[in-house]
Design an enzyme around this catalytic site. Structure first.
Site, PDB file in Angstrom:
ATOM      1  N   TRP A 139       0.845  -1.198   0.000  1.00 50.38           N
ATOM      2  CA  TRP A 139       0.000   0.000   0.000  1.00 50.38           C
ATOM      3  C   TRP A 139       0.878   1.247   0.000  1.00 50.38           C
ATOM      4  O   TRP A 139       1.347   1.685   1.049  1.00 50.38           O
ATOM      5  CB  TRP A 139      -0.903   0.021   1.247  1.00 50.38           C
ATOM      6  CG  TRP A 139      -1.828  -1.154   1.306  1.00 50.38           C
ATOM      7  CD1 TRP A 139      -3.019  -1.273   0.666  1.00 50.38           C
ATOM      8  CD2 TRP A 139      -1.652  -2.375   2.039  1.00 50.38           C
ATOM      9  NE1 TRP A 139      -3.598  -2.493   0.938  1.00 50.38           N
ATOM     10  CE2 TRP A 139      -2.777  -3.184   1.779  1.00 50.38           C
ATOM     11  CE3 TRP A 139      -0.644  -2.874   2.881  1.00 50.38           C
ATOM     12  CZ2 TRP A 139      -2.941  -4.450   2.335  1.00 50.38           C
ATOM     13  CZ3 TRP A 139      -0.806  -4.139   3.427  1.00 50.38           C
ATOM     14  CH2 TRP A 139      -1.942  -4.911   3.150  1.00 50.38           C
ATOM     15  N   HIS A 161      -6.682   1.519   2.828  1.00 55.04           N
ATOM     16  CA  HIS A 161      -7.718   0.485   2.727  1.00 55.04           C
ATOM     17  C   HIS A 161      -8.709   0.717   3.868  1.00 55.04           C
ATOM     18  O   HIS A 161      -8.480   1.564   4.744  1.00 55.04           O
ATOM     19  CB  HIS A 161      -7.126  -0.931   2.765  1.00 55.04           C
ATOM     20  CG  HIS A 161      -6.201  -1.212   3.920  1.00 55.04           C
ATOM     21  ND1 HIS A 161      -5.632  -2.436   4.147  1.00 55.04           N
ATOM     22  CD2 HIS A 161      -5.750  -0.416   4.929  1.00 55.04           C
ATOM     23  CE1 HIS A 161      -4.867  -2.391   5.206  1.00 55.04           C
ATOM     24  NE2 HIS A 161      -4.927  -1.182   5.712  1.00 55.04           N
ATOM     25  N   ARG A 187      -4.150   5.857  -2.566  1.00 56.10           N
ATOM     26  CA  ARG A 187      -2.844   5.219  -2.700  1.00 56.10           C
ATOM     27  C   ARG A 187      -1.931   6.078  -3.562  1.00 56.10           C
ATOM     28  O   ARG A 187      -2.377   6.642  -4.560  1.00 56.10           O
ATOM     29  CB  ARG A 187      -2.996   3.828  -3.318  1.00 56.10           C
ATOM     30  CG  ARG A 187      -3.697   2.917  -2.323  1.00 56.10           C
ATOM     31  CD  ARG A 187      -3.904   1.536  -2.852  1.00 56.10           C
ATOM     32  NE  ARG A 187      -4.733   0.789  -1.901  1.00 56.10           N
ATOM     33  CZ  ARG A 187      -5.144  -0.451  -2.094  1.00 56.10           C
ATOM     34  NH1 ARG A 187      -4.810  -1.087  -3.181  1.00 56.10           N
ATOM     35  NH2 ARG A 187      -5.884  -1.040  -1.184  1.00 56.10           N
ATOM     36  N   GLN A 201     -13.586   1.160  -1.310  1.00 59.87           N
ATOM     37  CA  GLN A 201     -13.564  -0.228  -0.852  1.00 59.87           C
ATOM     38  C   GLN A 201     -14.792  -0.512   0.005  1.00 59.87           C
ATOM     39  O   GLN A 201     -15.384   0.402   0.586  1.00 59.87           O
ATOM     40  CB  GLN A 201     -12.323  -0.493   0.003  1.00 59.87           C
ATOM     41  CG  GLN A 201     -11.068  -0.778  -0.801  1.00 59.87           C
ATOM     42  CD  GLN A 201      -9.975  -1.410   0.044  1.00 59.87           C
ATOM     43  OE1 GLN A 201     -10.002  -1.371   1.272  1.00 59.87           O
ATOM     44  NE2 GLN A 201      -8.999  -1.996  -0.617  1.00 59.87           N
ATOM     45  N   VAL A 244      -4.813 -11.463   8.247  1.00 56.01           N
ATOM     46  CA  VAL A 244      -5.653 -12.661   8.174  1.00 56.01           C
ATOM     47  C   VAL A 244      -4.767 -13.898   8.081  1.00 56.01           C
ATOM     48  O   VAL A 244      -3.632 -13.834   7.614  1.00 56.01           O
ATOM     49  CB  VAL A 244      -6.629 -12.620   6.965  1.00 56.01           C
ATOM     50  CG1 VAL A 244      -7.718 -11.591   7.172  1.00 56.01           C
ATOM     51  CG2 VAL A 244      -5.878 -12.378   5.666  1.00 56.01           C
ATOM     52  N   ALA A 286     -12.746 -11.725   7.430  1.00 63.06           N
ATOM     53  CA  ALA A 286     -12.815 -10.356   6.920  1.00 63.06           C
ATOM     54  C   ALA A 286     -12.620 -10.404   5.416  1.00 63.06           C
ATOM     55  O   ALA A 286     -12.050 -11.363   4.880  1.00 63.06           O
ATOM     56  CB  ALA A 286     -11.744  -9.493   7.567  1.00 63.06           C
TER      57      ALA A 286
HETATM   58  N1  PHE Z   1      -7.370  -4.506   2.910  1.00 62.36           N
HETATM   59  C1  PHE Z   1      -6.995  -5.393   1.857  1.00 62.36           C
HETATM   60  C2  PHE Z   1      -6.564  -4.573   0.648  1.00 62.36           C
HETATM   61  O1  PHE Z   1      -6.708  -3.401   0.640  1.00 62.36           O
HETATM   62  C3  PHE Z   1      -8.135  -6.319   1.478  1.00 62.36           C
HETATM   63  C4  PHE Z   1      -8.493  -7.289   2.577  1.00 62.36           C
HETATM   64  C5  PHE Z   1      -9.457  -6.969   3.500  1.00 62.36           C
HETATM   65  C6  PHE Z   1      -7.906  -8.547   2.623  1.00 62.36           C
HETATM   66  C7  PHE Z   1      -9.816  -7.856   4.490  1.00 62.36           C
HETATM   67  C8  PHE Z   1      -8.258  -9.439   3.604  1.00 62.36           C
HETATM   68  C9  PHE Z   1      -9.198  -9.116   4.540  1.00 62.36           C
HETATM   69  O2  PHE Z   1      -6.053  -5.111  -0.313  1.00 62.36           O
END
Ligand code: PHE
Length: 322
Positions: A139, A161, A187, A201, A244, A286
């Site tokens: 990111w 995000h 970003r 998002q 995760v 998530a």
């Molecule tokens: N936040 C991650 C992204 O921006 C996406 C994501 C969210 C992945 C939740 C796993 C769980 O790419």
């Protein structure tokens, strides 16, 4: 009838003839002057002439006034059809975001929002992405210049995000949790047909007792079918996100090609523990998806950069759409 009461040209002429015409009342006075004794003639004659020109002026002024209001009445044509004011329409990303929100609401999710300007701590550290962690490269970040950050205090950024809301929501709520978080992310990125520096998002977070990867799969497959139709093909592939474990990406088959629509995974046990919950009892999953990506699929838009160019020729194509 007084002059002021003359409401149109005809009435005005009647009035003028009655006073100033050949047989008018003032004309009679003027004509009578010659019958007066010689010493009175100049005074009466001069007075009557002054009155005559005053009345002529008044008639002319009244006539001008009648004309002006007739013109005015002409310029308001009450029989003209009304003008339709130009109406805007909803942006394709807004339409898609609302459709996604409705779909998740129908599946029992709450909808909350979080701050666009976020603390480094929530955007990264507490999601298990400390400074120096290679995953920060995923990111590219737009930092907010501020004195506190420059002096070693908490640093702020434009969230990259919506995942920081996982932490914020866990701070305030107890399981069972079933929530989505739509929002704008930013970003520091070169743009191309599939990348924009600003994007939308939708984050999802589900925490409860005894949730497994099967719940993640079942929920997201049900969502994709509601969104894209019952016979959509899906696939899960391994992916890595520090917050995760395990992590995955969900792809759908769209016009022959596999397209990644979201990242997902089981919430990392350390995050559950940091929230003050027992990770042996509480688990969850998530996910995070790009709304522009979904809008591109829905409307057949081939370049993500169209969305924020504000070209009305592009935007007008979505008038009346849902
Ligand atoms: N936040 C991650 C992204 O921006 C996406 C994501 C969210 C992945 C939740 C796993 C769980 O790419």
């Amino acid at each position: 009838m007084s002059l002021a009461e003359a409401g149109d040209e005809t009435a005005l002429d009647e009035w003028r003839v009655a006073w100033l015409g050949r047989r008018g009342r003032l004309t009679a006075v003027l004509r009578g002057v010659r019958d007066l004794p010689a010493e009175e003639r100049p005074r009466v004659g001069a007075g009557a002439n002054r009155l005559k020109s005053a009345l002529e002026d008044a008639v002319a002024a009244h006539r001008a006034q009648l004309h002006a209001s007739a013109e005015h009445a002409k310029s308001i044509d009450v029989s003209l059809p009304g003008r339709t004011p130009p109406l805007g329409s909803l942006h394709p990303v807004t339409l898609t975001r609302r459709h996604l929100e409705r779909t998740f609401r129908d599946m029992g999710f709450d909808v909350v929002e979080g701050p666009d300007v976020e603390l480094e701590e929530y955007n990264f550290d507490r999601l298990r992405i400390p400074a120096g962690h290679p995953a920060r490269d995923m990111w590219d970040t737009i930092w907010v210049a501020d004195d506190a950050g420059d002096n070693g205090g908490p640093r702020q950024l434009l969230r990259t995000h919506t995942s920081p809301m996982q932490i914020r929501y866990l701070e305030r709520r107890q399981p069972p949790i079933r929530v989505i978080v739509p929002g704008t992310c930013y970003r520091y990125e070169a743009t191309d047909a599939t990348h924009e520096w600003m994007l939308t998002q939708i984050e999802g977070l589900v925490i409860d007792e005894n949730l497994s990867f099967a719940h993640l799969k079942g929920t997201l497959e049900a969502f994709v079918r509601r969104m894209f139709g019952a016979d959509i093909e899906t696939r899960f592939r391994c992916d890595y996100f520090p917050f995760v474990e395990p992590g995955a990406e969900l792809g759908v088959r769209w016009q022959g090609d596999w397209l990644e629509v979201l990242g997902c995974g089981m919430v990392h046990p350390e995050i559950i523990e940091d929230a003050g919950l027992d990770p042996d009892r509480y688990t969850g999953f998530a996910f995070g998806m790009g709304v522009e990506r979904v809008a591109m699929l829905r409307y057949g838009v081939r370049d993500i950069r169209h969305f924020y160019r504000n070209d009305v020729r592009f935007l007008r194509q979505f008038e009346g759409r849902r």
